[in-house]
Write a protein that holds these residues in place. Sequence first.
Motif, PDB file in Angstrom:
ATOM      1  N   GLU A  24      11.569  37.784 -97.457  1.00 60.27           N
ATOM      2  CA  GLU A  24      12.258  39.053 -97.628  1.00 60.27           C
ATOM      3  C   GLU A  24      12.691  39.687 -96.312  1.00 60.27           C
ATOM      4  OE1 GLU A  24       9.977  41.615-100.215  1.00 60.27           O
ATOM      5  OE2 GLU A  24       9.533  39.959-101.524  1.00 60.27           O
ATOM      6  N   GLY A  25      12.288  39.125 -95.180  1.00 60.89           N
ATOM      7  CA  GLY A  25      12.823  39.619 -93.928  1.00 60.89           C
ATOM      8  C   GLY A  25      11.859  40.241 -92.946  1.00 60.89           C
ATOM      9  N   HIS A  26      10.780  40.803 -93.375  1.00 57.80           N
ATOM     10  CA  HIS A  26       9.828  41.441 -92.470  1.00 57.80           C
ATOM     11  C   HIS A  26       8.845  40.399 -91.961  1.00 57.80           C
ATOM     12  CE1 HIS A  26       6.619  44.127 -91.113  1.00 57.80           C
ATOM     13  NE2 HIS A  26       7.506  45.096 -91.135  1.00 57.80           N
ATOM     14  N   ARG A  27       8.498  40.438 -90.695  1.00 58.48           N
ATOM     15  CA  ARG A  27       7.614  39.403 -90.132  1.00 58.48           C
ATOM     16  C   ARG A  27       6.231  39.397 -90.780  1.00 58.48           C
ATOM     17  NH1 ARG A  27       5.315  41.041 -84.289  1.00 58.48           N
ATOM     18  NH2 ARG A  27       4.793  43.194 -84.734  1.00 58.48           N
ATOM     19  N   SER A  28       5.833  40.514 -91.385  1.00 53.48           N
ATOM     20  CA  SER A  28       4.553  40.572 -92.101  1.00 53.48           C
ATOM     21  C   SER A  28       4.767  40.521 -93.607  1.00 53.48           C
ATOM     22  CB  SER A  28       3.794  41.850 -91.717  1.00 53.48           C
ATOM     23  OG  SER A  28       3.472  41.854 -90.352  1.00 53.48           O
ATOM     24  N   GLY A  29       5.905  39.973 -94.032  1.00 56.30           N
ATOM     25  CA  GLY A  29       6.228  39.894 -95.451  1.00 56.30           C
ATOM     26  C   GLY A  29       5.093  39.304 -96.267  1.00 56.30           C
ATOM     27  N   GLY A  30       4.899  39.848 -97.455  1.00 57.76           N
ATOM     28  CA  GLY A  30       3.821  39.407 -98.327  1.00 57.76           C
ATOM     29  C   GLY A  30       2.579  40.253 -98.210  1.00 57.76           C
ATOM     30  N   TRP A  31       2.698  41.393 -97.559  1.00 58.75           N
ATOM     31  CA  TRP A  31       1.519  42.229 -97.304  1.00 58.75           C
ATOM     32  C   TRP A  31       0.876  42.771 -98.574  1.00 58.75           C
ATOM     33  CZ3 TRP A  31       2.622  47.210 -98.829  1.00 58.75           C
ATOM     34  CH2 TRP A  31       3.968  47.591 -98.837  1.00 58.75           C
ATOM     35  N   VAL A  32       1.548  42.733 -99.707  1.00 55.47           N
ATOM     36  CA  VAL A  32       0.934  43.170-100.974  1.00 55.47           C
ATOM     37  C   VAL A  32      -0.054  42.127-101.487  1.00 55.47           C
ATOM     38  CG1 VAL A  32       1.466  43.506-103.435  1.00 55.47           C
ATOM     39  CG2 VAL A  32       2.724  44.777-101.705  1.00 55.47           C
TER      40      VAL A  32
END
Length: 191
Positions: A24-32
Amino acid sequence: MRRLVYTGFMSLDGVVDSPGGPGEGHRSGGWVVNDLTFVPEAWSLKGEELADTTALMFGRRSYEAFAPVWPGSEDHADYKELPKYVVSTTLSDDALVDGWGPTTILRSTEDIAALKQSEGGAIFIHGSAELAARLSDAGLIDQYNLLVFPVLLGAGKSLFGRADREKQLLTLRESESYSNGILKLVYDVRH
């Protein structure tokens, strides 16, 4: 008058960007889904919302991300036939996905304000951070359903704009904390 409800996942520092995965674009994507113990009751808000949802609203980018996935997803089956509204000045009718309920393209904030004046139930906005910030600034959002995650991301899209504006007061309708640190916060906007 219809209620416009923003529902989403937010980091403690206000970021709503890329909660589901790195693509999705954010380097920490998947934080949920990364790094937290799964606690089923922390997700109960999503099930509770189904009873109130009569339509969905998306910005163009969120629509383009969800439309190829949600129609065939068992997790989102209850949303399949609901009316959808996509807010975009560039999306064409031939870009809409077939088999995912009736979909209407709205071209302006004024179109959204007019939709809110129509008969019907609550319209829920999923994702669509830029749209939500614009509608918040315009005073069109009536309720925020937030799951706040115990993570600081530093950068990313925020749900709320940073423009100097009149303050908006909120009334806490419901809150709950869970053993994995997630907070459920449901606020009504005072109009």
